[in-house]
Design a protein around this motif. Sequence first.
Motif, mmCIF file in Angstrom:
data_model
loop_
_atom_site.group_PDB
_atom_site.id
_atom_site.type_symbol
_atom_site.label_atom_id
_atom_site.label_comp_id
_atom_site.label_asym_id
_atom_site.label_seq_id
_atom_site.Cartn_x
_atom_site.Cartn_y
_atom_site.Cartn_z
ATOM 1 N N ALA A 336 0.838 -1.206 0.000
ATOM 2 C CA ALA A 336 0.000 0.000 0.000
ATOM 3 C C ALA A 336 0.875 1.259 0.000
ATOM 4 N N VAL A 337 1.893 1.265 0.842
ATOM 5 C CA VAL A 337 2.782 2.431 0.922
ATOM 6 C C VAL A 337 3.419 2.687 -0.445
ATOM 7 N N ALA A 338 3.936 1.613 -1.056
ATOM 8 C CA ALA A 338 4.608 1.775 -2.353
ATOM 9 C C ALA A 338 3.615 2.168 -3.444
ATOM 10 N N THR A 339 2.416 1.612 -3.379
ATOM 11 C CA THR A 339 1.405 1.949 -4.395
ATOM 12 C C THR A 339 1.030 3.426 -4.308
ATOM 13 N N ILE A 340 0.737 3.875 -3.092
ATOM 14 C CA ILE A 340 0.315 5.272 -2.917
ATOM 15 C C ILE A 340 1.452 6.219 -3.327
ATOM 16 N N ASN A 341 2.671 5.872 -2.921
ATOM 17 C CA ASN A 341 3.808 6.733 -3.290
ATOM 18 C C ASN A 341 4.027 6.746 -4.802
ATOM 19 N N ALA A 342 3.887 5.581 -5.445
ATOM 20 C CA ALA A 342 4.062 5.536 -6.909
ATOM 21 C C ALA A 342 2.970 6.370 -7.586
ATOM 22 N N MET A 343 1.737 6.251 -7.090
ATOM 23 C CA MET A 343 0.634 7.035 -7.676
ATOM 24 C C MET A 343 0.927 8.524 -7.540
ATOM 25 N N GLU A 344 1.405 8.894 -6.346
ATOM 26 C CA GLU A 344 1.698 10.313 -6.083
ATOM 27 C C GLU A 344 2.863 10.792 -6.951
ATOM 28 N N ASP A 345 3.979 10.052 -6.908
ATOM 29 C CA ASP A 345 5.199 10.493 -7.601
ATOM 30 C C ASP A 345 4.985 10.556 -9.111
ATOM 31 N N GLU A 346 4.161 9.667 -9.638
ATOM 32 C CA GLU A 346 4.000 9.595 -11.096
ATOM 33 C C GLU A 346 2.717 10.271 -11.580
ATOM 34 N N GLY A 347 2.064 11.015 -10.700
ATOM 35 C CA GLY A 347 0.898 11.811 -11.109
ATOM 36 C C GLY A 347 -0.242 10.976 -11.687
ATOM 37 N N MET A 348 -0.452 9.789 -11.135
ATOM 38 C CA MET A 348 -1.435 8.877 -11.744
ATOM 39 C C MET A 348 -2.879 9.330 -11.532
ATOM 40 N N VAL A 349 -3.151 9.974 -10.404
ATOM 41 C CA VAL A 349 -4.537 10.390 -10.146
ATOM 42 C C VAL A 349 -4.916 11.485 -11.149
ATOM 43 N N ALA A 350 -3.974 12.420 -11.350
ATOM 44 C CA ALA A 350 -4.222 13.486 -12.336
ATOM 45 C C ALA A 350 -4.329 12.892 -13.736
ATOM 46 N N ASN A 351 -3.513 11.871 -14.019
ATOM 47 C CA ASN A 351 -3.578 11.238 -15.346
ATOM 48 C C ASN A 351 -4.957 10.592 -15.561
ATOM 49 N N ALA A 352 -5.463 9.930 -14.506
ATOM 50 C CA ALA A 352 -6.784 9.297 -14.631
ATOM 51 C C ALA A 352 -7.838 10.352 -14.947
ATOM 52 N N LYS A 353 -7.738 11.486 -14.285
ATOM 53 C CA LYS A 353 -8.715 12.568 -14.528
ATOM 54 C C LYS A 353 -8.632 13.053 -15.978
ATOM 55 N N ARG A 354 -7.405 13.296 -16.436
ATOM 56 C CA ARG A 354 -7.202 13.800 -17.802
ATOM 57 C C ARG A 354 -7.655 12.778 -18.846
ATOM 58 N N ILE A 355 -7.309 11.517 -18.611
ATOM 59 C CA ILE A 355 -7.719 10.471 -19.554
ATOM 60 C C ILE A 355 -9.244 10.467 -19.669
ATOM 61 N N GLY A 356 -9.919 10.592 -18.524
ATOM 62 C CA GLY A 356 -11.389 10.581 -18.540
ATOM 63 C C GLY A 356 -11.965 11.750 -19.292
ATOM 64 N N SER A 357 -11.430 12.953 -19.020
ATOM 65 C CA SER A 357 -12.047 14.134 -19.637
ATOM 66 C C SER A 357 -11.589 14.377 -21.071
ATOM 67 N N ASP A 358 -10.340 13.974 -21.405
ATOM 68 C CA ASP A 358 -9.808 14.352 -22.724
ATOM 69 C C ASP A 358 -9.675 13.194 -23.707
ATOM 70 N N VAL A 359 -9.618 11.968 -23.234
ATOM 71 C CA VAL A 359 -9.290 10.862 -24.149
ATOM 72 C C VAL A 359 -10.375 9.773 -24.125
ATOM 73 N N LEU A 360 -10.512 9.106 -22.991
ATOM 74 C CA LEU A 360 -11.426 7.957 -22.938
ATOM 75 C C LEU A 360 -12.893 8.390 -23.016
ATOM 76 N N GLY A 361 -13.253 9.426 -22.252
ATOM 77 C CA GLY A 361 -14.643 9.896 -22.278
ATOM 78 C C GLY A 361 -15.063 10.335 -23.681
ATOM 79 N N PRO A 362 -14.300 11.276 -24.295
ATOM 80 C CA PRO A 362 -14.676 11.699 -25.658
ATOM 81 C C PRO A 362 -14.665 10.535 -26.652
#
Length: 460
Positions: A336-362
């Motif tokens: 869990a610690v490594a997962t959360i840190n990897a998500m944070e360090d690699e901007g994955m939450v922001a990427n998920a948001k962008r993918i939804g609004s700009d790529v996958l959703g459209p």
Amino acid sequence: MTTTQDTATLPNGLSVEDARAEAARTYELDRTHVFHSWSAQAQIKPMTIVASDGSYVWDGDGNKLLDFSGQLVFTNIGHQHPKVVAAIQAQAAKLCTVAPQHANDARSEAARLIAERTPGELNKIFFTNGGADAVEHAVRMARLHTGRYKVLSRYRSYHGGTDTAINLTGDPRRYPNDYASAGVVHFNGPFLYRSSFHAENEQQESDRALEYLERLIQHEGASSFAAIILESVPGTAGIMVPPPGYLAGVREICDKYGIVMIADEVMAGFGRTGEWFAIQNFGVTPDLITFAKGVTSGYVPLGGVAISSEIAATFDDRAYPGGLTYSGHPLACAAAVATINAMEDEGMVANAKRIGSDVLGPGLRDLAAKHRCVGEVRGLGVFWAVELVADQQTREPLAPYGGSSPAMNSVLAECKQNGLLPFANFNRIHAVPACNITDDEVAEGLRILDAALDVADAAL
Ligand SMILES: Cc1ncc(COP(=O)(O)O)c(C=O)c1O
């Protein structure tokens, strides 16, 4: 189909030839000895998976498939993330296990990282082995905190396979497990496409769903309810993003009647909706959050309950009557610690948001405009449902509620044939890839889905 040559090597170092031989043996033993979840045992043909990497998995024939399923919507950072694999290996070398009554650095750090990401003052974390037991404990905490028993939960929901959790569940998996007396009252939540309230827009749907919920509570006896549990964005049941104002309205009702609000974020949490927790899209703070799946990207089983200060205080000087041998297991907590840190360090939450609004959703909306078999697409982040229908006017589903159909099966077979592994439920295909999926991978998935939907169109 994207096949791998016999001479090729899979990401885990196995040759395709060896992987095929291993898969044949695996399959034979599986069919002889393994008893699978939710299945008529003689009727299933489990896909063997022999390797995985990032957004891809390889089946027992050496075929490479783009994973749009997240397995069961849990590989939020993709497969075999090297930082998490290394953290699990390091923790195994350092300290594999301790009993839950002892303190442990991996558990303490995991609790801190999770608590810091929850909304409001949900500062204490009780760790479980998965989602269902997180739900069991959240309900138990709510019952002990309020001194009440009954719990409200919505139709079109899933809360887990254990007794209380399956009785809370609002989908057909409950029927054979339903005790009726488990203290659960089900209600209809907002879902405009198949509105229970004859609503014509999201505002009406939200207002009417809230009015109905409050009336139901009054008729059932407002002072008898310990909790309302609901998925912030219902997952398996169809990814119905709640309309603006709905969750805030539920929060108000809970406050008015002294009912604990439990947000089940087992599927929607940990980045999937483009926020750490899905409820943060709606500016609402629940009293308890249940989580599992994405907290370790499923690499090691872990779940838990994030607890408000007020509910935690109930158990300051009164023992909490519940526990698990593996609560806060170091291997899981290190993951869990490594997962959360990897998500944070690699901007994955922001990427998920962008993918939804700009790529996958459209991209999915384009498919909806093009294909007669698509009734609606809906979602956010990397959490999308494609609702397939036999008729766009009547909205008759392409497979019945609780069942499958030849047309649905042919769409799914076409996806797999062309190298895409989607998540499917009844008449829906869910596009639920990893939070760190790339634009090119999404485009590849959309191309395969486009071709598969042609098959359904042709069947209409
Ligand atoms: C919203 C939700 N709650 C609870 C569960 C149960 O989790 P588990 O299968 O880890 O027990 C699930 C599983 O899919 C889920 O989606």
